[in-house]
Design a protein around this motif. Sequence first.
Motif, PDB file in Angstrom:
ATOM      1  N   ALA A 133      38.927  42.121  40.241  1.00 28.45           N
ATOM      2  CA  ALA A 133      38.806  40.828  39.564  1.00 28.45           C
ATOM      3  C   ALA A 133      37.337  40.430  39.482  1.00 28.45           C
ATOM      4  N   THR A 134      37.043  39.604  38.490  1.00 28.98           N
ATOM      5  CA  THR A 134      35.680  39.114  38.316  1.00 28.98           C
ATOM      6  C   THR A 134      35.707  37.739  37.676  1.00 28.98           C
ATOM      7  N   VAL A 135      34.534  37.215  37.419  1.00 31.66           N
ATOM      8  CA  VAL A 135      34.344  35.884  36.836  1.00 31.66           C
ATOM      9  C   VAL A 135      33.832  36.017  35.402  1.00 31.66           C
ATOM     10  N   PRO A 136      33.987  34.969  34.591  1.00 28.82           N
ATOM     11  CA  PRO A 136      33.609  35.090  33.176  1.00 28.82           C
ATOM     12  C   PRO A 136      32.123  35.316  32.923  1.00 28.82           C
ATOM     13  N   ASN A 137      31.269  34.931  33.850  1.00 28.04           N
ATOM     14  CA  ASN A 137      29.827  35.134  33.660  1.00 28.04           C
ATOM     15  C   ASN A 137      29.320  36.388  34.367  1.00 28.04           C
ATOM     16  N   ALA A 138      30.234  37.285  34.727  1.00 30.15           N
ATOM     17  CA  ALA A 138      29.845  38.558  35.347  1.00 30.15           C
ATOM     18  C   ALA A 138      29.144  39.448  34.327  1.00 30.15           C
ATOM     19  N   HIS A 139      28.496  40.476  34.842  1.00 36.24           N
ATOM     20  CA  HIS A 139      27.880  41.463  33.968  1.00 36.24           C
ATOM     21  C   HIS A 139      28.974  42.094  33.107  1.00 36.24           C
ATOM     22  N   ALA A 184      43.701  51.452  47.849  1.00 37.85           N
ATOM     23  CA  ALA A 184      44.677  51.101  46.813  1.00 37.85           C
ATOM     24  C   ALA A 184      45.420  49.804  47.127  1.00 37.85           C
ATOM     25  N   ASP A 185      45.430  49.399  48.399  1.00 36.38           N
ATOM     26  CA  ASP A 185      46.107  48.168  48.823  1.00 36.38           C
ATOM     27  C   ASP A 185      45.186  46.952  48.778  1.00 36.38           C
ATOM     28  N   CYS A 186      43.957  47.148  48.324  1.00 35.98           N
ATOM     29  CA  CYS A 186      42.964  46.079  48.336  1.00 35.98           C
ATOM     30  C   CYS A 186      42.689  45.542  46.940  1.00 35.98           C
ATOM     31  N   ALA A 187      42.296  44.279  46.919  1.00 38.88           N
ATOM     32  CA  ALA A 187      41.706  43.671  45.725  1.00 38.88           C
ATOM     33  C   ALA A 187      40.234  43.458  46.037  1.00 38.88           C
ATOM     34  N   TYR A 188      39.391  43.647  45.050  1.00 36.52           N
ATOM     35  CA  TYR A 188      37.948  43.427  45.221  1.00 36.52           C
ATOM     36  C   TYR A 188      37.490  42.525  44.099  1.00 36.52           C
ATOM     37  N   MET A 189      36.739  41.501  44.469  1.00 33.77           N
ATOM     38  CA  MET A 189      36.222  40.559  43.488  1.00 33.77           C
ATOM     39  C   MET A 189      34.703  40.580  43.541  1.00 33.77           C
ATOM     40  N   ILE A 214      50.622  40.094  37.745  1.00 35.74           N
ATOM     41  CA  ILE A 214      51.254  39.514  38.934  1.00 35.74           C
ATOM     42  C   ILE A 214      51.852  40.628  39.795  1.00 35.74           C
ATOM     43  N   LYS A 215      52.492  41.594  39.167  1.00 28.09           N
ATOM     44  CA  LYS A 215      53.078  42.712  39.910  1.00 28.09           C
ATOM     45  C   LYS A 215      51.985  43.496  40.644  1.00 28.09           C
ATOM     46  N   LYS A 216      50.885  43.744  39.960  1.00 28.89           N
ATOM     47  CA  LYS A 216      49.766  44.472  40.576  1.00 28.89           C
ATOM     48  C   LYS A 216      49.186  43.673  41.746  1.00 28.89           C
ATOM     49  N   ALA A 217      49.066  42.358  41.578  1.00 33.07           N
ATOM     50  CA  ALA A 217      48.555  41.495  42.647  1.00 33.07           C
ATOM     51  C   ALA A 217      49.503  41.472  43.839  1.00 33.07           C
ATOM     52  N   GLY A 218      50.777  41.714  43.591  1.00 34.51           N
ATOM     53  CA  GLY A 218      51.765  41.746  44.654  1.00 34.51           C
ATOM     54  C   GLY A 218      51.619  42.930  45.588  1.00 34.51           C
ATOM     55  N   GLN A 219      50.813  43.902  45.233  1.00 34.19           N
ATOM     56  CA  GLN A 219      50.569  45.069  46.080  1.00 34.19           C
ATOM     57  C   GLN A 219      49.387  44.868  47.025  1.00 34.19           C
ATOM     58  N   VAL A 220      48.666  43.769  46.855  1.00 34.54           N
ATOM     59  CA  VAL A 220      47.432  43.526  47.612  1.00 34.54           C
ATOM     60  C   VAL A 220      47.748  43.146  49.056  1.00 34.54           C
ATOM     61  N   LYS A 221      47.121  43.868  49.994  1.00 33.56           N
ATOM     62  CA  LYS A 221      47.223  43.555  51.414  1.00 33.56           C
ATOM     63  C   LYS A 221      45.935  42.953  51.959  1.00 33.56           C
ATOM     64  N   MET A 222      44.839  43.146  51.206  1.00 34.78           N
ATOM     65  CA  MET A 222      43.554  42.587  51.625  1.00 34.78           C
ATOM     66  C   MET A 222      42.712  42.263  50.400  1.00 34.78           C
ATOM     67  N   LEU A 223      42.150  41.059  50.388  1.00 28.18           N
ATOM     68  CA  LEU A 223      41.231  40.622  49.332  1.00 28.18           C
ATOM     69  C   LEU A 223      39.809  40.717  49.866  1.00 28.18           C
ATOM     70  N   ILE A 224      38.963  41.460  49.140  1.00 30.14           N
ATOM     71  CA  ILE A 224      37.565  41.655  49.522  1.00 30.14           C
ATOM     72  C   ILE A 224      36.697  40.938  48.500  1.00 30.14           C
ATOM     73  N   LEU A 225      35.744  40.155  48.996  1.00 28.45           N
ATOM     74  CA  LEU A 225      34.935  39.296  48.137  1.00 28.45           C
ATOM     75  C   LEU A 225      33.448  39.561  48.289  1.00 28.45           C
ATOM     76  N   ASP A 226      32.752  39.559  47.161  1.00 31.52           N
ATOM     77  CA  ASP A 226      31.296  39.466  47.158  1.00 31.52           C
ATOM     78  C   ASP A 226      30.981  37.995  47.411  1.00 31.52           C
TER      79      ASP A 226
END
Length: 187
Positions: free
Chosen positions: A129-135, A107-112, A5-17
């Motif tokens: 971050a990823t999903v359970p069926n990821a590689h 460093a301010d981004c999250a990537y999924m 949660i603390k790490k997620a609190g640093q996110v300024k932008m979420l980038i998604l595949d």
Amino acid sequence: MQDLIKKAGQVKMLILDVDGILSNGQIIYDATGTETKAFSVQDGIGIKSLARYGILTAIITGRSSPMVDKRAVEIGIDYVVQGRDDKLIALNELLLTLDPKLNISAADCAYMGDDLPDIKAMQTVGFAATVPNAHTEVINRSDMVTTRSGGMGAVREVCDLILKGHGHYQDFIARYTLDESSQDNLS
């Protein structure tokens, strides 16, 4: 969980595949050859919630699809980068296009992401971050593995975590409840 949660609190932008994250990863063609995708409404609400609190969103995808543009507009995605096989180069180029006043670095981004082309970008950002069926290699390099699969609310899990990290989750939930504690938030 508190560290996450603390790490997620640093996110300024979420980038998604897209394929495997915003959608279930299937590519379906109808009889005319038109491609279709299914997107989660829950993911859309999560993405809109980030915008409410000033957290930017972006898509970086290897394929190009008019459906992605349409969905991005519907849910308020700030930046869309399509047709880019090298996600790390696309990420770096995206960051260079941002207004310097935003003061957003990798460093301010999250990537999924969910597959091998996403790994370098995921290793560059502050939260992956990823999903359970990821590689397996993607799972091994992720800070968070959602409980839901792509296209089935996985993005929403990450959005909720980011809201918790920023201290906005309870305020966001209060908009949808009639609890006594939330009555002040409705006015």
